[in-house]
Enzyme design. Structure first.
Site, PDB file in Angstrom:
ATOM      1  N   ASP A  23       0.850  -1.188   0.000  1.00 20.79           N
ATOM      2  CA  ASP A  23       0.000   0.000   0.000  1.00 20.79           C
ATOM      3  C   ASP A  23       0.886   1.239   0.000  1.00 20.79           C
ATOM      4  O   ASP A  23       1.799   1.365   0.831  1.00 20.79           O
ATOM      5  CB  ASP A  23      -0.898   0.018   1.233  1.00 20.79           C
ATOM      6  CG  ASP A  23      -1.974  -1.063   1.191  1.00 20.79           C
ATOM      7  OD1 ASP A  23      -2.061  -1.763   0.169  1.00 20.79           O
ATOM      8  OD2 ASP A  23      -2.719  -1.193   2.181  1.00 20.79           O
ATOM      9  N   ASP A  29     -15.254  -3.230  -0.819  1.00 22.27           N
ATOM     10  CA  ASP A  29     -14.777  -2.969   0.537  1.00 22.27           C
ATOM     11  C   ASP A  29     -15.984  -2.607   1.392  1.00 22.27           C
ATOM     12  O   ASP A  29     -16.693  -1.642   1.085  1.00 22.27           O
ATOM     13  CB  ASP A  29     -13.773  -1.818   0.535  1.00 22.27           C
ATOM     14  CG  ASP A  29     -12.665  -2.032  -0.494  1.00 22.27           C
ATOM     15  OD1 ASP A  29     -12.250  -3.194  -0.667  1.00 22.27           O
ATOM     16  OD2 ASP A  29     -12.235  -1.046  -1.119  1.00 22.27           O
TER      17      ASP A  29
END
Length: 242
Positions: free
Chosen positions: A8, A130
């Site tokens: 990330d 998500d």
């Protein structure tokens, strides 16, 4: 079942967030290429890269780091964060990204996802779903779309999408184990490959996900903190025949 390490990016650095909270950031040493090579050397056959700035702001601020990683990785790279239209997705695919991951766009501009599938085929496109308390979150997990995760997956399947990533935001970055109940429900309803992220913290978690029918699992915090040895995890999942 593949075990896929996550990288990330925020501000050009490799970070991990807790439950998607940008104020709860842990920065890890090493540049993006070095970290990617570390995971490939451990046996990773694919890398999962998220541009966190892009996910939040809609601008791919980490493009140079991503380009360097794609060039050096030696394994397929799937990329999400800030991909808002088919043109942007096509550009990334032409630069060597193996799969583009749409998140917010699946809610706000689903025709762009469908156009990318039509142009490049379903193997090059993933939709990331998500969810927090079962509801889909968008724009770097800061907003709620008031849509159930399963409903979004089924709608996208109707538009030609054939692979999904499911993340339980409340588990992400917490080492608190995946939401197995939610995963089992989604796999039973959607019937297309689902990659699971969020909360993976042990080999047992990976084995359980594999037995539920998950195609792959993404792990981040666990491998960066040392709670999970990536190489050992990959070997044990393969030895189990999953």
């Amino acid at each position: 079942m593949q075990v896929i390490p996550a990288i990330d990016l925020r501000g050009g650095r490799c970070v991990r967030l807790s439950q998607g909270d940008y104020s709860k950031e842990t920065v890890f040493d090493g540049d993006t290429v070095e970290i990617g090579r570390r995971w490939v050397d451990a046996g990773a056959e694919r890398l999962h890269v998220v541009d966190l700035d892009g996910a939040r702001d809609g601008v791919r601020a980490n493009a140079p780091a991503v380009a360097a990683l794609v060039k050096a990785a030696g394994v397929p790279v799937q990329l999400g964060g800030g991909i808002r239209d088919a043109a942007g997705a096509s550009e990334l695919l032409s630069l060597g990204v193996d799969r583009v991951i749409f998140g917010t766009t699946a809610i706000e501009a689903p025709d762009e996802v469908e156009a990318t599938v039509s142009s490049h085929g379903p193997e090059r496109v993933v939709v990331s779903v998500d969810a927090r308390d079962g509801l889909v979150a968008t724009r770097g997990w800061r907003e709620s779309a008031r849509v159930q995760a399963a409903d979004l997956m089924l709608e996208m399947a109707g538009r030609g999408v054939r692979r999904f990533i499911y993340t339980d935001i409340s588990r992400d970055g917490t080492l608190s184990h995946p939401n197995f109940v939610a995963v089992a429900g989604l796999i039973g309803k959607v019937r297309y490959p689902i990659v699971v992220a969020g909360g993976v913290s042990s080999v047992d978690d990976l084995l359980r996900l594999g037995r539920l029918g998950a195609e792959a699992a993404v792990t981040g915090m666990a491998i960066y903190t040392g709670a999970l040895d990536l190489g050992r995890a990959i070997r044990e999942v393969k030895a189990a025949g999953l």
